[in-house]
Design a protein around this motif. Structure first.
Motif, PDB file in Angstrom:
ATOM      1  N   PRO A   1       0.818  -1.252   0.046  1.00 13.56           N
ATOM      2  CA  PRO A   1       0.018   0.044   0.103  1.00 13.56           C
ATOM      3  C   PRO A   1       0.935   1.323  -0.014  1.00 13.56           C
ATOM      4  CG  PRO A   1      -0.930  -1.781   1.491  1.00 13.56           C
ATOM      5  CD  PRO A   1       0.457  -2.148   1.111  1.00 13.56           C
ATOM      6  N   LEU A   2       1.846   1.327   0.629  1.00 10.61           N
ATOM      7  CA  LEU A   2       2.740   2.397   0.837  1.00 10.61           C
ATOM      8  C   LEU A   2       3.480   2.742  -0.401  1.00 10.61           C
ATOM      9  CD1 LEU A   2       3.689   2.821   4.605  1.00 10.61           C
ATOM     10  CD2 LEU A   2       1.874   3.922   3.463  1.00 10.61           C
ATOM     11  N   ALA A   3       3.930   1.584  -0.993  1.00  4.32           N
ATOM     12  CA  ALA A   3       4.812   1.620  -2.170  1.00  4.32           C
ATOM     13  C   ALA A   3       4.176   1.925  -3.419  1.00  4.32           C
ATOM     14  CB  ALA A   3       5.697   0.229  -2.469  1.00  4.32           C
ATOM     15  N   ALA A   4       2.786   1.840  -3.347  1.00  2.00           N
ATOM     16  CA  ALA A   4       2.019   2.134  -4.603  1.00  2.00           C
ATOM     17  C   ALA A   4       1.429   3.689  -4.211  1.00  2.00           C
ATOM     18  CB  ALA A   4       0.844   1.206  -4.699  1.00  2.00           C
ATOM     19  N   SER A   5       1.855   4.344  -3.369  1.00  2.00           N
ATOM     20  CA  SER A   5       1.374   5.819  -3.029  1.00  2.00           C
ATOM     21  C   SER A   5       2.321   6.757  -3.958  1.00  2.00           C
ATOM     22  CB  SER A   5       1.354   6.099  -1.500  1.00  2.00           C
ATOM     23  OG  SER A   5       0.735   4.984  -0.596  1.00  2.00           O
TER      24      SER A   5
ATOM     25  N   ARG B   1      -9.350   8.452   9.726  1.00  2.00           N
ATOM     26  CA  ARG B   1     -10.036   7.293   9.210  1.00  2.00           C
ATOM     27  C   ARG B   1     -11.677   7.384   8.746  1.00  2.00           C
ATOM     28  NH1 ARG B   1      -7.231   2.622  12.847  1.00  2.00           N
ATOM     29  NH2 ARG B   1      -5.268   2.605  11.843  1.00  2.00           N
ATOM     30  N   SER B   2     -12.095   8.526   9.457  1.00  2.00           N
ATOM     31  CA  SER B   2     -13.303   8.817   9.223  1.00  2.00           C
ATOM     32  C   SER B   2     -13.798   9.347   7.713  1.00  2.00           C
ATOM     33  CB  SER B   2     -14.268   9.744   9.965  1.00  2.00           C
ATOM     34  OG  SER B   2     -13.715  10.828  10.265  1.00  2.00           O
ATOM     35  N   LYS B   3     -12.556  10.099   7.402  1.00  2.00           N
ATOM     36  CA  LYS B   3     -12.594  10.801   6.126  1.00  2.00           C
ATOM     37  C   LYS B   3     -11.942  10.062   4.956  1.00  2.00           C
ATOM     38  CE  LYS B   3     -11.725  15.242   8.584  1.00  2.00           C
ATOM     39  NZ  LYS B   3     -13.113  15.403   8.548  1.00  2.00           N
ATOM     40  N   GLY B   4     -11.682   8.710   5.343  1.00  2.68           N
ATOM     41  CA  GLY B   4     -11.387   7.632   4.268  1.00  2.68           C
ATOM     42  C   GLY B   4     -10.062   7.420   4.281  1.00  2.68           C
ATOM     43  N   ALA B   5      -9.060   7.926   5.084  1.00  2.00           N
ATOM     44  CA  ALA B   5      -7.497   7.882   5.001  1.00  2.00           C
ATOM     45  C   ALA B   5      -7.295   6.354   5.625  1.00  2.00           C
ATOM     46  CB  ALA B   5      -7.121   8.658   6.112  1.00  2.00           C
ATOM     47  N   ARG B   6      -6.111   5.994   5.042  1.00  3.54           N
ATOM     48  CA  ARG B   6      -5.559   4.680   5.364  1.00  3.54           C
ATOM     49  C   ARG B   6      -4.532   4.806   5.992  1.00  3.54           C
ATOM     50  NH1 ARG B   6      -4.921   1.487  -0.466  1.00  3.54           N
ATOM     51  NH2 ARG B   6      -4.938  -0.327   0.530  1.00  3.54           N
ATOM     52  N   ALA B   7      -4.766   4.665   7.436  1.00  8.30           N
ATOM     53  CA  ALA B   7      -3.575   5.240   8.350  1.00  8.30           C
ATOM     54  C   ALA B   7      -3.215   3.958   8.965  1.00  8.30           C
ATOM     55  CB  ALA B   7      -4.161   6.007   9.307  1.00  8.30           C
ATOM     56  N   PHE B   8      -1.457   3.617   8.718  1.00 10.99           N
ATOM     57  CA  PHE B   8      -1.137   2.677   9.106  1.00 10.99           C
ATOM     58  C   PHE B   8      -0.344   3.252  10.685  1.00 10.99           C
ATOM     59  CE2 PHE B   8      -0.833   0.946   4.986  1.00 10.99           C
ATOM     60  CZ  PHE B   8      -1.072  -0.412   5.298  1.00 10.99           C
TER      61      PHE B   8
END
Length: 350
Positions: A207-211, A284-291
């Protein structure tokens, strides 16, 4: 999102190999520097400090950010960041009497750091050098030297020397404060770093590599490692990353956060914890992908950390685990983390 090449299965990079050396480096360093730290504490027993100043560039300046939070909370003294240009370019007088001036550098030879150390000494400061190269120019100016004992570091991306810088700051602070709790926390660190090496953060690689870009968040004692992580994303993976304090994200940076926007969050267990948790829930409520690297959590976005570590040392173990993650991300994006484009190991600035 970036289209990834086929993930390489190369032999271990220098960056990974050197990062894995860090626990042994720290064990060696703590033992070797115990007498020097005792002498430093003895020197200031009858010479009360007025303040502490740090001087550094790059990864070393991120270690200085850790020093600010650790020393202010443990010593009750203001810690300022001294811009190297104060001594190398402006060269104006400043009252640095009763100031501990800490120069943090891997090479100890960048002209601006050397000039700033000489300027600070002329203005009355006590110069403490935390360096990996003993006998380097800044050590000739320093009143005391705490060697990092990291050994040769051949990858352009600093890893073990950065961890050694954090540990040197920790040990210096422990002895200046006289805190048995902090001294014991330092002694426990090598084994905890070995545990950190073995933690599995692989779920974040793809996921982070594809950002295309991401935010890295920390607060307090964890902010310096957030800054370091953002730099490593840039230099090893050509991935644009910016570090922010958790207290700042709800201002301008929040505008960047859209659906599936990636974040990496570091969170130690201290007074900042509740605020970071609230921020992550909001993002996260705004859709963020937070590791999130934190003690608790079992979701797909949780990155495990060594349990039951004091807040003062937990960030050091987190960056240990992170270095192995970002090495894997660089390879996944088709980059060689040992030889970043346009960079060299030692940067000399004026």
């Amino acid at each position: 999102m970036t289209a990834l090449p086929e993930i390489r299965n190369d032999a271990m990079t220098l960056m990974e190999s050197e990062a894995r050396e860090a626990p042994d480096v720290v064990a060696r360093q703590l033992a070797a520097n115990e007498d020097a730290c005792t002498r430093l504490a003895d020197h200031f027993k009858d010479r009360p400090l007025r303040m502490i100043a740090t001087c550094a560039r790059g990864s070393s300046d991120h270690a200085a950010a850790y020093a600010k939070y650790l020393m202010e909370t443990e010593l009750g003294l203001p810690v300022i960041s001294s811009a190297p240009s104060m001594g190398s370019i402006y060269n104006r007088p400043m009252n640095l009497q009763d100031t501990l001036f800490i120069v943090i550098s891997q090479s100890g030879k960048s002209p601006d750091l050397v000039a700033n150390a000489a300027w600070a000494k002329r203005n009355g400061a006590f110069i403490l050098a935390l360096v990996n190269v003993e006998g380097s120019p800044v050590t000739e100016i320093a009143d005391m030297v705490i060697p990092l004992h990291a050994g040769a570091e051949n990858s352009v991306a600093a890893t073990k020397s950065y961890i050694a810088s954090l540990t040197a700051i920790l040990q210096v602070t422990a002895y200046l404060s006289g805190s048995d709790t902090l001294i014991n926390a330092a002694k426990a660190l090598p084994d905890q770093l070995r545990q950190a090496v073995d933690l599995n953060w692989s779920k974040a690689v793809v996921p982070l590599a594809a950002s295309d870009d991401l935010l890295v968040i920390g607060r307090g004692l964890g902010f310096g490692i957030a800054q370091e992580a953002a730099l490593k994303f840039k230099e090893t993976s050509a991935l644009h990353a910016e570090a922010f304090s958790a207290a700042e994200v709800m201002h301008g940076p929040l505008a960047l956060v859209q659906d599936r926007y990636p974040l990496l969050v570091f969170s130690q267990q201290d007074e900042t914890r509740d605020g970071v948790k609230e921020l992550v829930t909001n993002l996260r409520s705004k859709g963020a992908r937070a590791f999130v690297a934190e003690t608790e959590g079992k979701s797909d976005w949780h990155l495990p950390i060594v349990p039951d570590m004091p807040a003062a040392t937990a960030p050091i173990a987190m960056i240990q685990s992170f270095y192995l993650l970002v090495n894997a991300i660089a390879l996944a994006r088709g980059y060689d983390p040992d030889r970043p484009a346009n960079l060299q190991k030692v940067t000399e600035t004026l």
